[in-house]
Design a protein around this motif. Structure first.
Motif, PDB file in Angstrom:
ATOM      1  N   ARG A   9       0.810  -1.206   0.000  1.00  0.00           N
ATOM      2  CA  ARG A   9       0.000   0.000   0.000  1.00  0.00           C
ATOM      3  C   ARG A   9       0.850   1.266   0.000  1.00  0.00           C
ATOM      4  NH1 ARG A   9      -5.098  -1.111   3.068  1.00  0.00           N
ATOM      5  NH2 ARG A   9      -5.193   1.148   3.259  1.00  0.00           N
ATOM      6  N   GLN A  63       0.815   3.865   1.778  1.00  0.00           N
ATOM      7  CA  GLN A  63       1.292   4.375   3.062  1.00  0.00           C
ATOM      8  C   GLN A  63       2.659   3.805   3.439  1.00  0.00           C
ATOM      9  OE1 GLN A  63      -1.871   4.891   5.787  1.00  0.00           O
ATOM     10  NE2 GLN A  63      -0.586   4.466   7.565  1.00  0.00           N
ATOM     11  N   TYR A  96      11.197  -2.820   3.127  1.00  0.00           N
ATOM     12  CA  TYR A  96      11.023  -3.996   4.002  1.00  0.00           C
ATOM     13  C   TYR A  96      10.712  -3.561   5.446  1.00  0.00           C
ATOM     14  CZ  TYR A  96      12.681  -7.928   6.910  1.00  0.00           C
ATOM     15  OH  TYR A  96      12.797  -8.911   7.857  1.00  0.00           O
ATOM     16  N   LEU A  97      11.471  -2.579   5.918  1.00  0.00           N
ATOM     17  CA  LEU A  97      11.280  -2.078   7.279  1.00  0.00           C
ATOM     18  C   LEU A  97       9.959  -1.316   7.403  1.00  0.00           C
ATOM     19  CD1 LEU A  97      12.437  -1.636  10.138  1.00  0.00           C
ATOM     20  CD2 LEU A  97      13.738   0.303   9.232  1.00  0.00           C
ATOM     21  N   CYS A 144       7.260  -1.756   5.783  1.00  0.00           N
ATOM     22  CA  CYS A 144       6.137  -2.698   5.799  1.00  0.00           C
ATOM     23  C   CYS A 144       5.901  -3.242   7.202  1.00  0.00           C
ATOM     24  CB  CYS A 144       6.389  -3.852   4.832  1.00  0.00           C
ATOM     25  SG  CYS A 144       6.151  -3.376   3.120  1.00  0.00           S
ATOM     26  N   LYS A 145       6.971  -3.501   7.928  1.00  0.00           N
ATOM     27  CA  LYS A 145       6.792  -3.984   9.298  1.00  0.00           C
ATOM     28  C   LYS A 145       6.168  -2.889  10.155  1.00  0.00           C
ATOM     29  CE  LYS A 145      11.107  -5.635   9.543  1.00  0.00           C
ATOM     30  NZ  LYS A 145      12.317  -6.356   9.972  1.00  0.00           N
ATOM     31  N   MET A 146       6.651  -1.675   9.995  1.00  0.00           N
ATOM     32  CA  MET A 146       6.142  -0.588  10.830  1.00  0.00           C
ATOM     33  C   MET A 146       4.716  -0.195  10.462  1.00  0.00           C
ATOM     34  SD  MET A 146       8.287  -0.255  13.107  1.00  0.00           S
ATOM     35  CE  MET A 146       7.309   0.998  13.912  1.00  0.00           C
ATOM     36  N   GLU A 147       4.337  -0.370   9.217  1.00  0.00           N
ATOM     37  CA  GLU A 147       2.971  -0.021   8.804  1.00  0.00           C
ATOM     38  C   GLU A 147       2.034  -1.237   8.868  1.00  0.00           C
ATOM     39  OE1 GLU A 147       2.010   2.949   8.560  1.00  0.00           O
ATOM     40  OE2 GLU A 147       3.912   4.014   8.407  1.00  0.00           O
ATOM     41  N   GLU A 148       2.456  -2.257   9.579  1.00  0.00           N
ATOM     42  CA  GLU A 148       1.620  -3.425   9.834  1.00  0.00           C
ATOM     43  C   GLU A 148       1.203  -4.167   8.568  1.00  0.00           C
ATOM     44  OE1 GLU A 148       1.380  -4.574  12.739  1.00  0.00           O
ATOM     45  OE2 GLU A 148       1.966  -2.885  13.984  1.00  0.00           O
ATOM     46  N   CYS A 149       2.089  -4.229   7.599  1.00  0.00           N
ATOM     47  CA  CYS A 149       1.834  -5.086   6.446  1.00  0.00           C
ATOM     48  C   CYS A 149       3.137  -5.813   6.105  1.00  0.00           C
ATOM     49  CB  CYS A 149       1.320  -4.270   5.259  1.00  0.00           C
ATOM     50  SG  CYS A 149       2.330  -2.835   4.811  1.00  0.00           S
ATOM     51  N   PRO A 150       3.651  -6.597   7.068  1.00  0.00           N
ATOM     52  CA  PRO A 150       4.985  -7.182   6.915  1.00  0.00           C
ATOM     53  C   PRO A 150       5.106  -8.131   5.722  1.00  0.00           C
ATOM     54  CG  PRO A 150       3.800  -8.213   8.742  1.00  0.00           C
ATOM     55  CD  PRO A 150       2.975  -7.052   8.303  1.00  0.00           C
ATOM     56  N   ILE A 206      11.323 -11.574   4.409  1.00  0.00           N
ATOM     57  CA  ILE A 206      12.597 -11.078   3.866  1.00  0.00           C
ATOM     58  C   ILE A 206      12.982 -11.823   2.580  1.00  0.00           C
ATOM     59  CG2 ILE A 206      14.029 -12.598   5.336  1.00  0.00           C
ATOM     60  CD1 ILE A 206      15.976 -10.176   5.608  1.00  0.00           C
ATOM     61  N   THR A 219      19.033 -11.851   9.871  1.00  0.00           N
ATOM     62  CA  THR A 219      17.907 -12.487   9.190  1.00  0.00           C
ATOM     63  C   THR A 219      16.699 -11.571   9.111  1.00  0.00           C
ATOM     64  OG1 THR A 219      17.276 -13.421  11.295  1.00  0.00           O
ATOM     65  CG2 THR A 219      18.519 -14.848   9.806  1.00  0.00           C
ATOM     66  N   GLY A 220      16.887 -10.305   9.438  1.00  0.00           N
ATOM     67  CA  GLY A 220      15.747  -9.389   9.482  1.00  0.00           C
ATOM     68  C   GLY A 220      15.200  -9.352  10.895  1.00  0.00           C
ATOM     69  N   GLN A 251       9.082  -8.401  13.711  1.00  0.00           N
ATOM     70  CA  GLN A 251       8.175  -7.253  13.740  1.00  0.00           C
ATOM     71  C   GLN A 251       7.929  -6.778  15.171  1.00  0.00           C
ATOM     72  OE1 GLN A 251       4.206  -7.838  12.213  1.00  0.00           O
ATOM     73  NE2 GLN A 251       3.986  -5.666  11.733  1.00  0.00           N
ATOM     74  N   CYS A 260      10.769  -4.630  16.211  1.00  0.00           N
ATOM     75  CA  CYS A 260      10.664  -3.324  15.539  1.00  0.00           C
ATOM     76  C   CYS A 260       9.649  -2.427  16.245  1.00  0.00           C
ATOM     77  CB  CYS A 260      10.222  -3.487  14.081  1.00  0.00           C
ATOM     78  SG  CYS A 260      11.493  -4.095  12.990  1.00  0.00           S
ATOM     79  N   ARG A 261       8.492  -3.014  16.567  1.00  0.00           N
ATOM     80  CA  ARG A 261       7.456  -2.235  17.251  1.00  0.00           C
ATOM     81  C   ARG A 261       7.941  -1.742  18.596  1.00  0.00           C
ATOM     82  NH1 ARG A 261       3.221  -6.804  16.842  1.00  0.00           N
ATOM     83  NH2 ARG A 261       2.179  -6.433  14.863  1.00  0.00           N
ATOM     84  N   ARG A 297       1.067  -2.156  20.174  1.00  0.00           N
ATOM     85  CA  ARG A 297       1.049  -1.579  18.841  1.00  0.00           C
ATOM     86  C   ARG A 297       0.049  -0.434  18.753  1.00  0.00           C
ATOM     87  NH1 ARG A 297      -1.535  -5.392  14.354  1.00  0.00           N
ATOM     88  NH2 ARG A 297      -2.175  -3.360  13.586  1.00  0.00           N
ATOM     89  N   LEU A 340      -3.508  -0.880   8.704  1.00  0.00           N
ATOM     90  CA  LEU A 340      -3.650  -1.316   7.317  1.00  0.00           C
ATOM     91  C   LEU A 340      -4.385  -2.646   7.265  1.00  0.00           C
ATOM     92  CD1 LEU A 340      -0.273  -0.379   5.611  1.00  0.00           C
ATOM     93  CD2 LEU A 340      -2.470   0.766   5.444  1.00  0.00           C
ATOM     94  N   ASN A 341      -3.990  -3.534   8.153  1.00  0.00           N
ATOM     95  CA  ASN A 341      -4.721  -4.780   8.273  1.00  0.00           C
ATOM     96  C   ASN A 341      -5.483  -4.719   9.582  1.00  0.00           C
ATOM     97  OD1 ASN A 341      -3.739  -6.067   5.932  1.00  0.00           O
ATOM     98  ND2 ASN A 341      -1.806  -6.443   6.994  1.00  0.00           N
TER      99      ASN A 341
END
Lengths: 314, 401
Positions: A65, A67, A99-100, A102-108, A111, B60-61, B64, B67-68, B171, B177-178
């Protein structure tokens, strides 16, 4: 904090004055003067357009998306206030930022999937080794000091559009202007609500020809019309309201004159920094002017030169 | 070294001296540390477990949830929310440096049961709840859902200041978004899980955190969890089962929810499972004591003097927090304005230990593993905090002594 822009890290650490931002970049270039001279790059805005087109390709493949794309663009811009671009592989930075984001905008996104898709687009610049992306993520987060929450103007637009009884076309247009502002330094210069107001102002008051503006990817892929419609208008915008108003007659939406009048009154009574709004509109318009010179090939070649010469793709 | 190789500018070892190991969980390990540069404070350093491929640690990334937590903690600043000092990324590991808190509610509750049960002073409970709600109001005002409030995650400093900790599951809840449901299918340790979550609600709200506060309030009074259910495991298809046992524990005390009192009940995905559960109860003729019965018995067992009892106001607040209908449940703001607090506002101290003479033991710090750089040594697993990747596992409870 997330609920209050004025106490957010975005306001406290990532908003600059224009001279302040110029100074940061001057210092950065000075540290690598030889490198900078050896590898000239196009205007920053042209480079941003190139980056946006590139990141958009990946976004499309992964159906990401807008955003998250916007957040990724802010990450890239922040990162390059800290790190000289010629020391990096911009393609890897782009992919990692997305990639980062997407994780922060909740659409992960996974990798491996991100790397696989990125390799389909830029096989010469992205390694199949996912740990390269993971390492670059550390680099990005570290340079941004873990300040990853981005306040975007979209929310303000969604809150305000009904107060101005904007038509769907106007909302779409304002949305596109917000998409486009990520190609400029505005996200580092002004609060998101100021940018949203500028976008609403452009959409409602100046109302350029709307042709092709909200096309397939939601960005101003063919900005000529908007640039033509806007050129020269914002400077003394106040005096031009009467003229603008008359042009509104016959346009879609209920009572356009009242709408414009309402917006003008609202702006006059609000605490919104009008000088900032004017500056934003000017930056957007000059973006559309600069866009005329955009040449995909030149950007690509100049980036390839330093990445390949310095082995940054390895 | 190629120009793009990441190297940390500051090193954990240069800035902090690790004095001991505190705990480990699914996320990694927590160490106690002091500054090497004259800062007299103590710190808790949370080291996220690096991913390994064989013996070699690889990038490996970042998960999430890490990150949060990193992003949210960087924004937050409130006296009742644990303070993040800095984050360091070094040697493929993430180190989050927090202010140190000597106690947590789990440890305090435990101390009151050993060697014999002694009720926590009513004024202390009031101070703890007030501070907890104060921190929660700050989180909710900033659109942050905590989603994992439980005694082990509520820190208390040596000065009696309550700090909401562990934002690993927290969060933002505006315009996701979802849907919040999609991201992580199950949240909140089961004993503190709100009924709407147990009934499969997808659109949950800050009210889930207020239910957990109600459970914590009850636990501070009773010195044991009020709804101590057993978690039903996810099946092989990863479908989330109806948490019958946990729901049963709630119904055993509160009685079954009704659609008259909770109109949204009928639209809960697990409404039919709930009806079946209620029907079984009815046929057995079992009659729940009601929350008031539970409360009165608990207060009696605790032996509070009438002058210092949490009293009827305490019951009123508890029942408004343990309200089935999330839309009727108190918000953090409303809870802070409840007569339980406002009737003697002047006596609420921001030091929950004020006036008590209890001497709470210091946090256990072991010396087995003082090397923050090695992650391989075994540690005593203290509390397995749920991670996005581990949500199917039941929460582990502290086993001390």
């Amino acid at each position: 904090m997330a609920g209050n822009f004025w106490t957010s890290t975005q306001h406290l650490h990532w908003q600059f004055s224009k001279p302040g931002l110029a100074e940061i970049r001057r210092k950065l270039e000075q540290e690598d003067r030889a490198l900078v001279q050896q590898y000239p790059l196009p205007d920053r805005r042209l480079l941003s357009i190139y980056f946006y087109h590139q990141i958009g390709k990946l976004g499309k493949r992964l159906t990401i998306r807008q955003q998250a794309l916007a957040t990724a663009q802010v990450y890239i811009r922040r990162f390059y206030t800290k790190v000289e671009i010629r020391r990096t592989n911009p393609y890897l930075v782009l992919v990692t930022a997305l990639y980062l984001a997407c994780k922060m905008e909740e659409c992960p996104q996974h990798i491996r999937l991100v790397v696989a898709e990125a390799r389909n687009i830029w096989p010469d610049f992205i390694s199949s080794d996912t740990s390269k992306l993971g390492e670059c993520e550390f680099f990005l987060i570290s340079e941004m000091r873990s300040q990853l929450i981005i306040h975007q103007p979209y929310r303000t637009l969604l809150t305000l559009h009904s107060s101005f009884s904007m038509t769907q076309d106007e909302i779409n247009l304002a949305w596109s202007v917000i998409n486009d502002h990520y190609l400029t330094d505005l996200p580092l210069l002004y609060p998101p609500h100021v940018i949203a107001v500028a976008a609403i102002f452009l959409a409602v008051v100046l109302k350029p020809a709307q042709a092709s503006l909200h096309g397939s990817n939601g960005s101003a892929a063919a900005p000529t019309s908007i640039a033509q419609a806007m050129t020269g208008t914002p400077n003394r915008y106040a005096q031009q309201f009467p003229a603008t108003n008359t042009q509104q007659i016959g346009s879609s939406g209920a009572a356009p004159q009242n709408k414009v009048q309402y917006l003008v009154n609202w702006l006059a009574e609000s605490d919104v920094d009008m000088e900032a709004v004017i500056d934003c509109t000017q930056e957007i318009i000059s973006l559309y002017e600069v866009w005329e010179q955009y040449n995909d090939k030149v950007c690509k070649e100049q980036i390839t030169r330093f990445v390949k010469a310095r082995g940054l793709d390895k | 070294m190629s120009p793009q190789t990441y190297a940390s500018k500051v090193r954990v070892q240069d800035r902090y001296k690790v004095v001991g190991f505190i705990s480990s969980g699914t996320y990694g390990r927590v160490y106690k540390a002091v500054s090497r540069h004259g800062d007299t404070r103590e710190f808790a350093i949370k080291k996220f477990k690096p991913d390994k491929e064989g013996e070699i640690i690889q990038y490996t990334g970042i998960s999430q949830s890490a990150c949060r937590e990193m992003a949210l903690c960087s924004e937050l600043s409130h006296p009742n929310v644990i303070h993040l000092v800095e984050i360091m990324l070094e040697e493929k590991c993430i180190f989050m440096v927090f202010e140190y808190a000597e106690h947590d509610l789990l440890q305090i509750i435990h101390h009151h049961t050993q060697p014999s049960r002694r009720a926590i002073p009513a004024q202390m409970i009031k101070s703890i709840l007030f501070q907890l709600l104060n921190g929660l109001l700050y989180l909710h005002t900033n659109w942050v859902l905590h989603r994992d409030l439980k005694p082990a995650n509520i820190m208390v400093t040596g000065e009696g200041v309550v700090k909401i900790g562990d934002l690993g599951l927290a969060r933002l809840f505006y315009k996701p978004l979802n849907s919040l449901y999609n991201g992580d299918k199950v949240v909140v340790t089961i004993w503190y899980r709100a009924p709407e979550l147990l009934l499969g609600s997808r659109h949950y709200t800050p009210a889930v955190d207020l239910w957990a506060v109600g459970c914590i309030f009850a636990e501070l009074l009773a010195l044991r969890p009020i709804f101590k259910g057993e978690e039903a495991k996810m099946d092989s298809k990863k479908t989330v089962p109806f948490q019958r046992n946990q729901m049963q524990k709630i119904v055993d005390i509160l009685g079954a929810p009704t659609k008259e009192k909770w109109p949204g009940l009928v639209s809960q995905p697990e409404y039919h499972s709930m009806q079946a559960l209620a029907a079984t109860m009815h046929s057995r003729g079992s009659k729940p004591p009601g929350l008031e019965g539970w409360y009165n018995q608990t207060i009696k067992n605790a032996g509070y003097h009438s002058s210092s009892s949490p009293g009827h106001e305490g019951f009123a607040l508890l029942s408004a927090l343990l309200e089935y209908d999330p839309s009727k449940r108190l918000t953090a703001r409303e809870a802070l304005q409840h007569p339980y607090f406002t009737s003697d506002m002047s006596r609420i101290s921001m030091n929950c230990f004020e006036g008590t003479r209890m001497d709470y033991p210091h946090r256990r710090v072991s010396q087995d593993d003082n090397d923050i750089r090695t992650a391989s040594l075994p540690g005593t697993k203290r509390s397995g905090l749920p991670d996005d990747s581990l949500i199917s596992q039941p929460a582990k409870r502290l086993k001390e002594g």
